[in-house]
Design an enzyme around this catalytic site. Structure first.
Site, short mmCIF file in Angstrom:
data_model
loop_
_atom_site.label_atom_id
_atom_site.label_comp_id
_atom_site.label_asym_id
_atom_site.label_seq_id
_atom_site.Cartn_x
_atom_site.Cartn_y
_atom_site.Cartn_z
N TYR A 142 6.11 92.88 28.90
CA TYR A 142 5.31 94.04 28.54
C TYR A 142 3.81 93.76 28.61
CZ TYR A 142 9.64 96.15 26.75
OH TYR A 142 10.90 96.65 26.64
N LYS A 193 17.86 84.59 29.76
CA LYS A 193 18.52 84.77 31.06
C LYS A 193 18.19 83.54 31.90
CE LYS A 193 20.82 87.44 33.96
NZ LYS A 193 22.28 87.58 33.82
N ASP A 225 23.10 89.38 29.13
CA ASP A 225 24.19 90.31 29.49
C ASP A 225 25.41 90.05 28.61
OD1 ASP A 225 24.03 87.89 30.83
OD2 ASP A 225 25.09 88.56 32.61
N ASP A 249 13.98 94.29 22.67
CA ASP A 249 13.83 95.75 22.61
C ASP A 249 15.20 96.40 22.78
OD1 ASP A 249 12.77 98.26 22.61
OD2 ASP A 249 11.62 98.06 24.45
N ASP A 253 18.08 97.75 19.56
CA ASP A 253 18.56 99.14 19.51
C ASP A 253 20.08 99.18 19.52
OD1 ASP A 253 16.14 100.35 19.31
OD2 ASP A 253 16.39 101.65 21.06
#
Ligand code: NAD
Length: 360
Positions: A142, A193, A225, A249, A253
């Site tokens: 970001y 990852k 994943d 992020d 959620d």
């Protein structure tokens, strides 16, 4: 008597409604714990744009920097959705995070027995879930440079973002992850990852190197994943998760939704020791129900509890607020977002009154 300077940022939409309830509750418990709260309200988001043209006026940032903690409700709404990015409410939020160097975001996802049927997953899968997601908040893709939409030599546009972490950025969030796990169930799962991304390989190396300093914490690693899959398959395996900005992020959620309602979830964003943190509900400004006395104030109240625990070192007062939330749920009070058969539907203000009664 201990005095605490709290900056209140009610923001937009349902923000002022849920903030009003929370301030009442804080004022009600203050004498019991020999606390004095000095509240100062400031502008952020859409209301700040309307008043000053800036989603984060400099005086708001200064006010926040000079307080012991910041209690934020929510920002944003349809009215400001089409402004240029620099003038959008969300830009104010990013500016606040950067201005206070809030690099660690703590988001609990705890299933309350009273709301277990609100989860979209089966009771046996979610019963007893108690996860804390520690998300890095000021680095990663970001913020990494270069970023932007560029035109290449063939005249084609190319969108670019850069996922980057320095060793020190990884170390400070890893430390928060280990310390948090130590205070909870003693298990830390680092999500990355590393099979594809170099930045993730560095992440994994640094976290692994820090593990010997925390022999009481059991460290594991998952690719993002797989972590997403495990969160919905068998969420009880998780205690504390530490991860980067983008993965955090998304995963926070997903973890939030295990609990059934976004109206119940608090969060804490922490900076360097001694600097003020920001405590806010996970949900947004819910413009669809704003001004109708339908908002669930419990995430905001639980955010105030996190503030008492993590910023003001008042665990007993925090526990008192959390207990009041459990009590009103046990008494059957529900706002629309968590309503189920046989319960008593109440609005935001009535939920506040029920909380005050529970405290008394
Ligand atoms: P939202 O969280 O505001 O709302 C999603 C749904 O959940 C809506 O149906 C809403 O009515 C409901 N909901 C949310 N909080 C609730 C509560 N406390 N009680 C009862 N119901 C509740 O997300 P959205 O609709 O995607 O976004 C609305 C605005 O909020 C946008 O402008 C967005 O940018 C902004 N936003 C702000 C933050 C923040 O301030 N940190 C976070 C997310 C979204």
């Amino acid at each position: 008597m201990t005095q605490h300077r709290i900056t209140l940022l009610p923001g937009d939409g349902i923000g002022p409604e849920i903030m009003a309830v929370t301030v009442q509750i804080l004022e009600a418990i203050a004498p019991r714990f020999d606390l004095e709260f000095v509240f100062t309200e400031a502008l952020i988001g859409g209301v700040a744009i309307d008043a000053t043209g800036n989603p984060l006026p400099p005086e708001t940032l200064t006010q926040c920097q000079n307080s012991d903690a910041v209690l934020l409700a929510a920002i944003g709404g349809y009215k400001w959705d089409n402004l240029p990015r620099a003038q959008r409410p969300e830009t104010g939020l990013l500016g606040l995070r950067a201005g206070l160097d809030l690099f660690a975001n703590l988001r609990p996802a705890t299933i309350l027995p009273q709301l277990i049927d609100a989860s979209s997953l089966k009771r046996e899968v979610v019963e007893g879930v108690d996860i804390m997601v520690v998300r890095e908040l000021t680095g990663g893709v970001y913020f990494g440079q270069p970023k932007g939409i560029f035109t290449d030599e063939t005249g084609q546009k190319r969108g670019v973002n850069t996922m980057a972490y320095t060793e020190s950025e990884i170390d400070r969030i890893a430390q928060v992850g280990f310390e948090t796990a130590r205070k909870r169930g003693g298990k830390l799962c680092s999500v990355d990852k590393a099979n594809v991304l170099d930045v993730s390989q560095l992440w994994r190396d640094r976290i692994t190197a820090m593990a010997p300093q925390y022999p009481d914490v059991e460290l594991s690693h998952l690719y993002v994943d797989n972590a997403a899959m495990q969160l919905v398959r068998a969420p009880k395996q998780f205690d504390t998760i530490v991860t980067g900005n983008l993965f955090g992020d998304i995963l926070s959620d997903a973890a939030a939704m295990l609990t059934g309602s976004i109206g119940m979830l608090p969060s804490a964003s922490l900076g360097a020791p001694g600097k003020p943190g920001v405590f806010e509900p996970v949900h947004g400004s819910a413009p669809d129900i704003a001004g109708q006395d339908k908002a669930n104030p419990l995430a905001q109240v639980l955010s105030a509890a996190m503030m008492l625990r993590y910023a003001l070192d008042q665990p007993a007062a925090a526990a008192c607020l959390e207990k009041a939330v459990i009590t009103v749920l046990d008494q059957g009070y529900r706002t629309g977002d968590i309503m189920s058969e046989g319960m008593t539907l109440v609005g935001c203000q009535a939920m506040g009154e029920a909380l005050l009664k529970a405290l008394a």
